[in-house]
Structure formats: C-alpha cells, structure tokens
Motif scaffolding. Structure first.
Motif: not given
Length: 248
Positions: A54-56, A63-69
């Motif tokens: 849902k978040c794309g 998703f995890q890489i996005y959060i880490r960045n």
C-alpha cells in the motif's frame, strides 16, 4: 520523515497500529522480519506485507531500505559504518527468495545457445567477469560494456540466447533503453541491480537484486560496493556447474 508512509490513506485499524509502531520505532524496522514486526503489533505477517504494498514498495526489503535511509538522513550518520566486514552477507543483503531466483536463471542458462552479459562502468566489469566464469564451465558467453554494441542487433533477436544485464542503479539510460528494446523482441531479461525498485528491475523477467549502501561521487562516479554482485556471480556459476555435473 517517512513521507511515503504518512501519506497513505484509507487504512484499516491494523494498518494504523502498524504505522504507529513504525513511526515510534523506525530504527528497529530494518532489523526485524515481517513476522517479528507483526508479533509486536499484534497482527499477521500478511498484514505487514499488504501494508508495505500500500505504501508503494515492491518488496519488504525495499521498504526496510527506505526506512534505514530515512533514519540515516535524520541522524546524519551511516548505519553501515557500524557493520563489521564478516556481517556483510548476514544482514539481509539479498532477498529471501534468492535461491529460487538462481535456480530459474540456471535453468535458462542451461537451455541457452549464448549468454550475453552487458553492463557499463563498474557493472561492465562485472559483466565481463560473469562471461569469463561462464565460459570456464563450458557455456558460450560473451560480454560488452557498450549496450549499443553491433552484435546485439542480431544476437538479441535470436530465440536461443539469454541476456544478463548489470546495473547498480538500475536507472542508467542506456541500459533501460536496451531493456526496452529487448522487451520489444519478447526476450527474457535477467538483471542484477542494487535494490528491486528501479526501472531496469521492473522491465526484467527475473531480477537478482542485492542491497548495499549507494555511494555516488560528483560527475556520476559510482563507488558502491560490487562485492554482492561478485557473490551472486560465483554462486550462480557454482550452481550451473553442479547442475551440468548432475546431468552428465
């Protein structure tokens, strides 16, 4: 921070609880599996997976890489500075289904007349390395660091050939244009990219992705590590070699 997550609308109660947990504990997210996160809400791991979509994001790992960045940008530090060398392949560098993907690629290689390995810059060196290793175990492989090389016009159209594309970013214009050309020939495109959320990965039939910190210098010089790519090549070649031995 976390705009891609905060902007999602029409969430269920479980989704809202999950989002609240992410906002409160962002530094934990890239260290936990989907099942472990679900246990903390509580909800099902399927709920976590659906929320990520849902978040794309294409995958939970993206998703995890996005959060880490996002955490690194907020704190002004790089998490990878705290990772020891021997941990580099322990910290979820590859997707969970990488073995299944390798099996699919190995079967395609077994049936191929030629394997065309193509990349540019550092990825071009990886393409050359892959072709060399494949030739050593008896496959017919060739490499090019020029995506518009003349041989492609003929070889790319032939049904018995497989094309293996290397691109760290997955966004290099020449490589994307090549993938679009190959797709118009109805070719099976295999790509190796740093993350599964990029143009080349989306154009590919099979994407072997890995996750390392992207390091770009001025003038588009790419200092990103190619160690995971070498590991993928080595593992793929070893798998193909043993596959051949089993058939003989």
């Amino acid at each position: 921070m976390l705009e891609k997550i905060s902007m999602v609308q029409q969430l269920s109660d479980s989704d809202e609880a999950l989002r609240t947990f992410i906002f409160k504990n962002p530094a934990q997210i890239f260290q936990l599996s989907a099942r472990e996160i679900a246990a903390k809400i509580p909800c099902s791991s399927a709920t976590v997976t659906r929320f990520v979509k849902k978040c794309g994001f294409l995958s939970f790992r993206d998703f995890q890489i996005y959060i880490r960045n996002e955490v690194e940008n907020m704190t002004g530090t790089s998490m990878t500075k705290r990772i020891f060398l021997e941990q580099i392949f322990v910290d979820q560098v590859f997707e969970a289904d990488i073995n299944e993907q390798i099996t699919r690629v190995g079967e395609l290689f077994q049936a191929a007349d030629w394997i065309c390995c193509i990349g540019m810059g550092s990825s071009g060196i990886m393409a050359e390395y892959a072709a060399r290793k494949l030739n050593m175990i008896g496959f017919k492989a060739l490499s090019s660091n020029e995506p518009y090389a003349p041989f492609l016009k003929r070889e790319a159209k032939e049904n018995g050939n497989v094309v293996l594309l290397f691109s760290s970013s997955g966004e290099t214009r020449e490589m994307v244009e090549l993938a679009q050309l190959l797709k118009s020939y109805d070719k099976t495109i295999i790509s190796v990219t740093n993350s599964g959320d990029n143009l080349l990965a989306n154009l590919s039939s099979i994407n072997l992705c890995y996750y390392t910190e992207k390091q770009r210098l001025p003038y588009q010089f790419d200092l990103s590590s190619q160690v995971p790519v070498v590991a993928l090549i080595e593992y793929l070649v070893a798998y193909c070699y043993h596959l051949q031995a089993a058939e003989n």
